[in-house]
Design a protein around this motif. Structure first.
Motif, PDB file in Angstrom:
ATOM      1  N   THR A  40       0.842  -1.224  -0.202  1.00  0.00           N
ATOM      2  CA  THR A  40      -0.120  -0.022  -0.140  1.00  0.00           C
ATOM      3  C   THR A  40       0.923   1.158  -0.065  1.00  0.00           C
ATOM      4  O   THR A  40       0.436   2.328  -0.711  1.00  0.00           O
ATOM      5  CB  THR A  40      -0.974   0.048   1.242  1.00  0.00           C
ATOM      6  OG1 THR A  40      -0.095  -0.331   2.252  1.00  0.00           O
ATOM      7  CG2 THR A  40      -1.997  -0.960   1.255  1.00  0.00           C
ATOM      8  N   PHE A  89     -13.379   7.478   1.961  1.00  0.00           N
ATOM      9  CA  PHE A  89     -14.001   6.323   1.187  1.00  0.00           C
ATOM     10  C   PHE A  89     -15.268   7.174   0.367  1.00  0.00           C
ATOM     11  O   PHE A  89     -15.401   6.733  -0.941  1.00  0.00           O
ATOM     12  CB  PHE A  89     -14.877   5.239   2.030  1.00  0.00           C
ATOM     13  CG  PHE A  89     -13.602   4.523   2.775  1.00  0.00           C
ATOM     14  CD1 PHE A  89     -12.587   4.481   1.919  1.00  0.00           C
ATOM     15  CD2 PHE A  89     -13.714   4.357   4.016  1.00  0.00           C
ATOM     16  CE1 PHE A  89     -11.486   3.383   2.600  1.00  0.00           C
ATOM     17  CE2 PHE A  89     -12.851   3.250   4.675  1.00  0.00           C
ATOM     18  CZ  PHE A  89     -11.513   2.952   3.882  1.00  0.00           C
ATOM     19  N   ILE A  95     -10.393   3.333  -5.462  1.00  0.00           N
ATOM     20  CA  ILE A  95      -9.917   2.644  -4.242  1.00  0.00           C
ATOM     21  C   ILE A  95      -9.083   1.334  -4.849  1.00  0.00           C
ATOM     22  O   ILE A  95      -9.617   0.531  -5.583  1.00  0.00           O
ATOM     23  CB  ILE A  95     -11.166   2.255  -3.384  1.00  0.00           C
ATOM     24  CG1 ILE A  95     -12.035   3.250  -2.892  1.00  0.00           C
ATOM     25  CG2 ILE A  95     -10.581   1.358  -2.338  1.00  0.00           C
ATOM     26  CD1 ILE A  95     -13.134   2.980  -2.124  1.00  0.00           C
ATOM     27  N   PHE A  96      -8.033   1.390  -4.370  1.00  0.00           N
ATOM     28  CA  PHE A  96      -7.085   0.269  -4.530  1.00  0.00           C
ATOM     29  C   PHE A  96      -7.111  -0.782  -3.167  1.00  0.00           C
ATOM     30  O   PHE A  96      -7.181  -0.358  -2.214  1.00  0.00           O
ATOM     31  CB  PHE A  96      -5.698   0.429  -4.706  1.00  0.00           C
ATOM     32  CG  PHE A  96      -5.324   1.076  -6.101  1.00  0.00           C
ATOM     33  CD1 PHE A  96      -4.891  -0.142  -7.097  1.00  0.00           C
ATOM     34  CD2 PHE A  96      -5.102   2.222  -6.333  1.00  0.00           C
ATOM     35  CE1 PHE A  96      -4.537   0.313  -8.130  1.00  0.00           C
ATOM     36  CE2 PHE A  96      -4.821   2.779  -7.775  1.00  0.00           C
ATOM     37  CZ  PHE A  96      -4.458   1.751  -8.658  1.00  0.00           C
ATOM     38  N   THR A  97      -7.472  -2.038  -3.493  1.00  0.00           N
ATOM     39  CA  THR A  97      -7.600  -3.013  -2.318  1.00  0.00           C
ATOM     40  C   THR A  97      -6.324  -3.706  -2.707  1.00  0.00           C
ATOM     41  O   THR A  97      -6.349  -4.830  -3.680  1.00  0.00           O
ATOM     42  CB  THR A  97      -8.921  -3.824  -2.564  1.00  0.00           C
ATOM     43  OG1 THR A  97      -8.957  -4.376  -3.495  1.00  0.00           O
ATOM     44  CG2 THR A  97     -10.092  -2.694  -2.333  1.00  0.00           C
ATOM     45  N   VAL A 113     -15.864   0.368   2.579  1.00  0.00           N
ATOM     46  CA  VAL A 113     -15.287   0.273   1.357  1.00  0.00           C
ATOM     47  C   VAL A 113     -16.255  -0.310   0.200  1.00  0.00           C
ATOM     48  O   VAL A 113     -16.044   0.062  -0.969  1.00  0.00           O
ATOM     49  CB  VAL A 113     -13.977  -0.783   1.248  1.00  0.00           C
ATOM     50  CG1 VAL A 113     -13.199  -0.810   0.259  1.00  0.00           C
ATOM     51  CG2 VAL A 113     -13.028  -0.042   2.564  1.00  0.00           C
ATOM     52  N   ILE A 114     -16.859  -1.358   0.522  1.00  0.00           N
ATOM     53  CA  ILE A 114     -17.848  -2.141  -0.352  1.00  0.00           C
ATOM     54  C   ILE A 114     -18.737  -1.157  -1.025  1.00  0.00           C
ATOM     55  O   ILE A 114     -19.034  -1.139  -2.078  1.00  0.00           O
ATOM     56  CB  ILE A 114     -18.126  -3.267   0.018  1.00  0.00           C
ATOM     57  CG1 ILE A 114     -17.435  -4.421   0.313  1.00  0.00           C
ATOM     58  CG2 ILE A 114     -19.114  -4.017  -1.107  1.00  0.00           C
ATOM     59  CD1 ILE A 114     -16.249  -4.638  -1.008  1.00  0.00           C
ATOM     60  N   LYS A 120     -13.310  -0.073  -7.593  1.00  0.00           N
ATOM     61  CA  LYS A 120     -12.289  -0.652  -7.014  1.00  0.00           C
ATOM     62  C   LYS A 120     -11.416  -1.426  -7.776  1.00  0.00           C
ATOM     63  O   LYS A 120     -11.718  -2.062  -9.002  1.00  0.00           O
ATOM     64  CB  LYS A 120     -12.645  -1.743  -5.917  1.00  0.00           C
ATOM     65  CG  LYS A 120     -13.125  -1.232  -4.510  1.00  0.00           C
ATOM     66  CD  LYS A 120     -14.954  -1.042  -4.608  1.00  0.00           C
ATOM     67  CE  LYS A 120     -15.176  -0.130  -3.734  1.00  0.00           C
ATOM     68  NZ  LYS A 120     -16.908   0.456  -4.119  1.00  0.00           N
ATOM     69  N   LEU A 122      -8.522  -4.268  -7.457  1.00  0.00           N
ATOM     70  CA  LEU A 122      -7.628  -5.410  -6.664  1.00  0.00           C
ATOM     71  C   LEU A 122      -6.443  -5.855  -7.081  1.00  0.00           C
ATOM     72  O   LEU A 122      -6.259  -6.007  -8.257  1.00  0.00           O
ATOM     73  CB  LEU A 122      -8.914  -6.469  -6.196  1.00  0.00           C
ATOM     74  CG  LEU A 122      -8.567  -7.878  -5.648  1.00  0.00           C
ATOM     75  CD1 LEU A 122      -9.835  -8.527  -5.190  1.00  0.00           C
ATOM     76  CD2 LEU A 122      -7.449  -8.629  -6.179  1.00  0.00           C
ATOM     77  N   ALA A 133     -14.199  -6.097  -7.155  1.00  0.00           N
ATOM     78  CA  ALA A 133     -13.699  -5.180  -7.722  1.00  0.00           C
ATOM     79  C   ALA A 133     -13.984  -4.845  -9.383  1.00  0.00           C
ATOM     80  O   ALA A 133     -14.186  -5.871  -9.737  1.00  0.00           O
ATOM     81  CB  ALA A 133     -11.969  -5.558  -7.751  1.00  0.00           C
ATOM     82  N   LYS A 134     -13.986  -3.723  -9.631  1.00  0.00           N
ATOM     83  CA  LYS A 134     -13.987  -3.561 -11.177  1.00  0.00           C
ATOM     84  C   LYS A 134     -12.877  -3.916 -12.104  1.00  0.00           C
ATOM     85  O   LYS A 134     -13.160  -4.800 -13.015  1.00  0.00           O
ATOM     86  CB  LYS A 134     -14.253  -1.775 -11.633  1.00  0.00           C
ATOM     87  CG  LYS A 134     -14.633  -1.683 -12.849  1.00  0.00           C
ATOM     88  CD  LYS A 134     -14.893  -0.168 -13.112  1.00  0.00           C
ATOM     89  CE  LYS A 134     -15.256   0.152 -14.452  1.00  0.00           C
ATOM     90  NZ  LYS A 134     -15.116   1.475 -14.813  1.00  0.00           N
ATOM     91  N   THR A 136      -9.576  -6.747 -11.505  1.00  0.00           N
ATOM     92  CA  THR A 136      -9.035  -7.783 -10.691  1.00  0.00           C
ATOM     93  C   THR A 136      -7.904  -8.204 -11.165  1.00  0.00           C
ATOM     94  O   THR A 136      -7.605  -8.840 -12.212  1.00  0.00           O
ATOM     95  CB  THR A 136      -9.957  -8.991 -10.287  1.00  0.00           C
ATOM     96  OG1 THR A 136     -11.048  -8.478  -9.811  1.00  0.00           O
ATOM     97  CG2 THR A 136      -9.241  -9.872  -9.394  1.00  0.00           C
TER      98      THR A 136
END
Ligand code: 5GP
Ligand code: MN
Length: 341
Positions: A40, A89, A95-97, A113-114, A120, A122, A133-134, A136
């Motif tokens: 991160t 948020f 958003i990077f997971t 987050v969700i 997102k 991932l 996530a959009k 992955t």
């Protein structure tokens, strides 16, 4: 030359998503470890160099041995900064997971987050990614998320934007997720990447010392106590178990992260290929599992302890008492005998 592991269409999607926004939140899993913090913060440093407005938010505080990581002082933990984090948020554009692939690994932060409107991305190396996530970017064959972040930045054409701070974070994640390159670390490209990080200026010996040689005396005493009084060996199953209850943790002024790595120690005993560590938390028993060779620690974690992970490094949780969790483990050991080499 480093091979192009990440699919081109994913690289393009990530680059486009970053280019289109300013406000980017980067999150990792509960109980962030070296790879969660390393990946991160590496992403954070990178996004700063390309003049974005990134912020790192983790569900629970990170352990003290990672506090030296460049940028760690700017990381928000959800436990202590819920209001600010919820606002970030809600306002995030992306958003990077990183370093997990199931929403539940964000614990109490998961809903925020969700439900956040931002798409997102991932980036992770665990098996069986969820579909929140959009985009992955999931490569379980890669030994750390930090390595994946390095690969992703390079593929976006930005190797030159990896500054020393980002490189230090990447190296830390690569080192901690491979037990200092003692497992999951046979891929020769790991060392090509390390060589690149060294060229950027990373002092790898210094990072090892900062991560592993800064423990409190209480932690070392706790380790001695665990090994002398609490380690049980099951020779027939080539297994070992160490457990720690709440009272014992109090006795040794237990701090977040103090038991990190204990689970690995029994693997250095001849005849032990599977090691489990159980620690009593207020609401659950936290369980770490490690193995060597082909013994599937993740299978045991999934089948007994609501968890998962990698073949040789897995984790889970148990919602019954510590004594019952031990019993459950001992009762199940014979079922896994067939997996011993
Ligand atoms: P640790 O023992 O260091 O907490 O975790 C080792 C690995 O096991 C982590 O990298 C992660 O892949 C996995 N892991 C740990 N805890 C859990 C859990 O509760 N659920 C799942 N699915 N995986 C976990
Ligand atoms: Mn990881």
């Amino acid at each position: 030359m480093i091979s192009k592991i990440i699919a081109e269409d994913l690289v393009v999607k990530v680059k486009k998503a970053i280019d289109a926004v300013d406000k980017i939140v980067i999150v990792a899993h509960v109980g962030p470890d070296g790879d969660a913090m390393g990946s991160t913060l590496a992403m954070w440093h990178y996004l700063m160099t390309i003049e974005k407005e990134p912020v790192v938010i983790v569900p629970t505080p990170f352990p003290a041995f990672l506090a030296w990581l460049p940028g760690a002082d700017c990381v928000l933990d959800y436990e202590n900064h819920k209001e600010k984090a919820d606002q970030l948020f809600a306002e995030a554009e992306l958003i990077f997971t990183l370093d997990f692939n199931q929403a539940s690994r964000m614990a109490k932060m998961a809903d925020a987050v969700i439900n956040a409107p931002a798409p997102k991305i991932l980036v992770d190396h665990h098996l069986y990614p969820g579909d929140f996530a959009k985009v992955t970017v999931s490569y379980p064959e890669i030994s750390s998320t930090s390595e994946l972040v390095f690969r992703l930045i390079c593929r976006m054409g930005d190797f030159s934007k990896i500054n020393l701070a980002a490189a230090e974070c990447i190296y830390t994640g690569m080192m901690t997720d491979t037990g200092s390159f003692t497992y999951n670390s046979n891929n020769q490209e790991i060392y090509t990447i390390i060589s690149e990080l060294l060229k950027i200026g990373v002092k790898k010996d210094e990072i090892y010392r900062k991560v592993f040689n800064t423990y409190s005396a209480d932690r070392i005493k706790l380790m001695g106590y665990c090994l002398y009084h609490k380690m049980k060996i099951y020779p027939e199953y080539r297994a070992a178990l160490i457990t720690l209850d709440a009272e014992e943790q109090k006795q040794f002024s237990f701090q977040n992260g103090d038991a990190e790595g204990f689970v690995n120690i029994p693997l250095s005993i001849a005849g032990v290929d599977f090691s489990v560590f159980m620690r009593e938390d207020p609401e659950k028993i936290k369980i770490s599992l490690r193995s060597q060779g082909s013994f599937p620690a993740n299978k045991v974690a999934a089948e007994l302890f609501n968890g998962g992970g990698h073949l040789n490094a897995a984790g889970g949780e148990s919602y019954i008492s510590l004594a019952d969790s031990i019993q459950k483990f001992e009762d199940a050991l014979p079922n896994y005998k067939a997996f011993l080499e």
